[in-house]
Design a protein around this motif. Structure first.
Motif, PDB file in Angstrom:
ATOM      1  N   GLN A 214     -22.388 -11.518   8.712  1.00 38.37           N
ATOM      2  CA  GLN A 214     -21.355 -11.029   7.793  1.00 38.37           C
ATOM      3  C   GLN A 214     -21.384  -9.512   7.708  1.00 38.37           C
ATOM      4  OE1 GLN A 214     -19.305 -13.690   5.818  1.00 38.37           O
ATOM      5  NE2 GLN A 214     -19.971 -14.285   7.853  1.00 38.37           N
ATOM      6  N   TYR A 215     -21.569  -8.895   8.874  1.00 40.12           N
ATOM      7  CA  TYR A 215     -21.699  -7.443   8.939  1.00 40.12           C
ATOM      8  C   TYR A 215     -20.391  -6.850   9.429  1.00 40.12           C
ATOM      9  CZ  TYR A 215     -23.139  -2.894  10.709  1.00 40.12           C
ATOM     10  OH  TYR A 215     -23.223  -1.567  10.964  1.00 40.12           O
ATOM     11  N   THR A 216     -19.772  -5.983   8.629  1.00 39.98           N
ATOM     12  CA  THR A 216     -18.443  -5.505   8.984  1.00 39.98           C
ATOM     13  C   THR A 216     -18.334  -4.001   9.139  1.00 39.98           C
ATOM     14  OG1 THR A 216     -17.796  -5.359   6.640  1.00 39.98           O
ATOM     15  CG2 THR A 216     -17.351  -7.432   7.795  1.00 39.98           C
ATOM     16  N   SER A 217     -19.373  -3.257   8.793  1.00 38.56           N
ATOM     17  CA  SER A 217     -19.278  -1.808   8.876  1.00 38.56           C
ATOM     18  C   SER A 217     -19.389  -1.340  10.313  1.00 38.56           C
ATOM     19  CB  SER A 217     -20.379  -1.154   8.045  1.00 38.56           C
ATOM     20  OG  SER A 217     -20.372   0.238   8.240  1.00 38.56           O
ATOM     21  N   GLY A 218     -18.669  -0.286  10.663  1.00 37.55           N
ATOM     22  CA  GLY A 218     -18.773   0.273  11.997  1.00 37.55           C
ATOM     23  C   GLY A 218     -19.145   1.731  11.967  1.00 37.55           C
ATOM     24  N   GLY A 219     -19.803   2.175  10.927  1.00 35.53           N
ATOM     25  CA  GLY A 219     -20.182   3.578  10.849  1.00 35.53           C
ATOM     26  C   GLY A 219     -19.549   4.247   9.636  1.00 35.53           C
ATOM     27  N   ASP A 220     -19.908   5.505   9.433  1.00 37.33           N
ATOM     28  CA  ASP A 220     -19.462   6.218   8.239  1.00 37.33           C
ATOM     29  C   ASP A 220     -17.950   6.415   8.179  1.00 37.33           C
ATOM     30  OD1 ASP A 220     -22.082   6.426   7.497  1.00 37.33           O
ATOM     31  OD2 ASP A 220     -22.360   8.394   8.389  1.00 37.33           O
ATOM     32  N   TYR A 221     -17.290   6.376   9.351  1.00 37.29           N
ATOM     33  CA  TYR A 221     -15.869   6.679   9.374  1.00 37.29           C
ATOM     34  C   TYR A 221     -15.002   5.429   9.502  1.00 37.29           C
ATOM     35  CZ  TYR A 221     -17.250  11.538   9.859  1.00 37.29           C
ATOM     36  OH  TYR A 221     -17.800  12.770   9.631  1.00 37.29           O
ATOM     37  N   ASP A 222     -15.585   4.263   9.433  1.00 36.63           N
ATOM     38  CA  ASP A 222     -14.828   3.032   9.558  1.00 36.63           C
ATOM     39  C   ASP A 222     -14.292   2.601   8.206  1.00 36.63           C
ATOM     40  OD1 ASP A 222     -13.681   0.900  10.751  1.00 36.63           O
ATOM     41  OD2 ASP A 222     -15.518  -0.268  10.978  1.00 36.63           O
ATOM     42  N   THR A 223     -13.266   1.755   8.230  1.00 31.66           N
ATOM     43  CA  THR A 223     -12.808   1.114   7.011  1.00 31.66           C
ATOM     44  C   THR A 223     -13.317  -0.312   7.007  1.00 31.66           C
ATOM     45  OG1 THR A 223     -10.751   0.466   8.111  1.00 31.66           O
ATOM     46  CG2 THR A 223     -10.723   2.522   6.869  1.00 31.66           C
ATOM     47  N   VAL A 224     -13.649  -0.814   5.848  1.00 32.14           N
ATOM     48  CA  VAL A 224     -14.222  -2.151   5.747  1.00 32.14           C
ATOM     49  C   VAL A 224     -13.129  -3.188   5.912  1.00 32.14           C
ATOM     50  CG1 VAL A 224     -15.489  -3.738   4.270  1.00 32.14           C
ATOM     51  CG2 VAL A 224     -16.008  -1.298   4.214  1.00 32.14           C
ATOM     52  N   SER A 225     -13.353  -4.154   6.776  1.00 29.80           N
ATOM     53  CA  SER A 225     -12.401  -5.244   6.971  1.00 29.80           C
ATOM     54  C   SER A 225     -13.071  -6.539   6.550  1.00 29.80           C
ATOM     55  CB  SER A 225     -11.970  -5.338   8.439  1.00 29.80           C
ATOM     56  OG  SER A 225     -13.091  -5.549   9.263  1.00 29.80           O
TER      57      SER A 225
ATOM     58  N   LEU B 220     -19.671  -2.428  18.143  1.00 28.26           N
ATOM     59  CA  LEU B 220     -20.261  -3.497  18.945  1.00 28.26           C
ATOM     60  C   LEU B 220     -21.743  -3.227  19.192  1.00 28.26           C
ATOM     61  CD1 LEU B 220     -17.353  -3.875  21.517  1.00 28.26           C
ATOM     62  CD2 LEU B 220     -18.129  -5.683  19.980  1.00 28.26           C
ATOM     63  N   ASN B 221     -22.069  -1.996  19.556  1.00 33.82           N
ATOM     64  CA  ASN B 221     -23.455  -1.632  19.832  1.00 33.82           C
ATOM     65  C   ASN B 221     -24.297  -1.661  18.559  1.00 33.82           C
ATOM     66  OD1 ASN B 221     -25.433  -0.537  21.839  1.00 33.82           O
ATOM     67  ND2 ASN B 221     -25.448   1.180  20.416  1.00 33.82           N
ATOM     68  N   GLU B 222     -23.696  -1.219  17.455  1.00 31.49           N
ATOM     69  CA  GLU B 222     -24.421  -1.160  16.192  1.00 31.49           C
ATOM     70  C   GLU B 222     -24.859  -2.549  15.728  1.00 31.49           C
ATOM     71  OE1 GLU B 222     -22.190   0.270  12.774  1.00 31.49           O
ATOM     72  OE2 GLU B 222     -23.796   1.681  12.347  1.00 31.49           O
ATOM     73  N   ALA B 223     -24.045  -3.563  16.034  1.00 33.42           N
ATOM     74  CA  ALA B 223     -24.380  -4.925  15.619  1.00 33.42           C
ATOM     75  C   ALA B 223     -25.704  -5.370  16.220  1.00 33.42           C
ATOM     76  CB  ALA B 223     -23.261  -5.887  16.022  1.00 33.42           C
ATOM     77  N   TYR B 224     -25.955  -5.012  17.474  1.00 36.34           N
ATOM     78  CA  TYR B 224     -27.230  -5.368  18.111  1.00 36.34           C
ATOM     79  C   TYR B 224     -28.403  -4.752  17.355  1.00 36.34           C
ATOM     80  CZ  TYR B 224     -24.519  -6.854  22.210  1.00 36.34           C
ATOM     81  OH  TYR B 224     -23.651  -7.487  23.052  1.00 36.34           O
ATOM     82  N   MET B 225     -28.241  -3.489  16.973  1.00 33.26           N
ATOM     83  CA  MET B 225     -29.328  -2.793  16.287  1.00 33.26           C
ATOM     84  C   MET B 225     -29.569  -3.383  14.895  1.00 33.26           C
ATOM     85  SD  MET B 225     -29.786  -1.008  18.854  1.00 33.26           S
ATOM     86  CE  MET B 225     -28.727  -0.811  20.282  1.00 33.26           C
TER      87      MET B 225
END
Length: 225
Positions: free
Chosen positions: A153-164, A191-196
Motif C-alpha cells: 500500500q505504498y503510493t509515494s514516489g518522492g518529494d515531488y509526487d502527488t499522492v494517488s 518503480l525503483n523506490e518500491a524495491y528499496m
C-alpha cells in the motif's frame, strides 16, 4: 554472480544500489527480487575515510530541473568509484532478496554478501521505458515493482509526487504506474523506490524479530503519504 541493473537520476554521483528480478516457475506469476547494495564494509577500517564521513555527516542535494534531485556524496569520488556499481564491473554487494507475486506479499527474505555483475546503468527515464507493457523481455521489473506497491500500500514516489489512492486491482496499479500522466523520470524513480522500500521493510522486520539493536526509519502513521 547475479547480473544486475541500476536506475538512478540523470547525474548520479554514486551508483550504490542495483536490482535483479527473476521470474519463478509455477502456475502463478511470482518473482525473486534482489536489492543489492554496494559493500562498503572495508571503508569502515580506513580511519581517514571514516573521519571524513563522520565530519560531513550528510549529503547535499540540489535541483536538476523538472523536480529531479542531484546531490554531493559524503566521501571523495575516488573512493566511491572503487566500490560503486558501474556497468561492466563485478562488485562486492550486500544482497537482500525476497519473493513477491499476485498473492504473497514480499516474503521469503534472504540476506547475504556476494558478488554482482553490473550489466547496465539506466537513468530513471530509460528504466521507465524498460518497464512498459510493450517491452516483454523487461516488463518483469515493472510488474514486480507494482506487486510490491500493491501489497505494501505504498503510493509515494518522492518529494515531488502527488499522492494517488492505492487500487485493489493489481493490473490497474501496474497500468497506472507505467502508462500514467507523470513525467518519465518520476515513474522510473517510483518503480525503483518500491524495491528499496520493500528491502527496508523486510530487513527492519527481521531485525525486530531477532531483537537486534538498530536505528529504524519511522513514518508518522497519521500521514497518509
Amino acid at each position: 554472480p547475479y547480473g544486475i541493473i541500476t536506475a538512478d537520476c540523470s547525474n548520479p554521483k554514486e551508483i550504490d544500489e542495483g536490482i535483479f528480478v527473476e521470474p519463478l516457475d509455477g502456475d502463478k506469476e511470482m518473482y525473486r527480487v534482489g536489492v543489492c547494495v554496494a559493500d562498503t564494509s572495508r571503508l569502515y577500517r580506513d580511519r581517514d575515510i571514516f573521519k571524513q564521513a563522520m565530519t560531513n555527516v550528510c549529503a547535499r542535494y540540489w535541483d536538476l530541473g523538472n523536480g529531479e534531485l542531484g546531490y554531493d556524496p559524503m566521501i571523495d569520488a575516488d573512493v566511491i568509484h572503487e566500490t560503486e556499481f558501474k556497468a561492466g564491473n563485478v562488485r562486492d554487494a550486500l544482497i537482500v532478496s525476497f519473493v513477491v507475486g499476485a498473492e504473497p506479499p514480499p516474503s521469503n527474505l534472504e540476506v547475504s554478501f556476494g558478488k554482482v555483475e553490473v550489466n547496465e546503468n539506466l537513468s530513471y527515464k530509460d528504466f521507465t521505458k524498460r518497464c512498459k507493457p510493450t517491452e516483454r523481455a523487461s516488463q518483469k521489473f515493472g510488474r514486480a515493482s507494482a506487486f510490491i506497491i500493491h501489497h505494501l500500500q505504498y503510493t509515494s514516489g518522492g518529494d515531488y509526487d502527488t499522492v494517488s489512492p492505492v487500487k485493489d486491482n493489481f493490473d490497474v496499479v501496474y497500468h497506472d504506474l507505467v502508462a500514467g500522466p507523470r513525467s518519465k523520470w518520476l515513474i522510473g524513480s517510483r518503480l525503483n523506490e518500491a524495491y528499496m522500500v520493500a528491502a527496508n521493510h523486510l530487513v527492519g522486520s527481521l531485525l525486530a524479530e531477532e531483537k537486534r539493536p538498530a536505528i529504524y526509519r519511522v513514518h508518522d502513521p497519521y500521514d497518509e503519504t
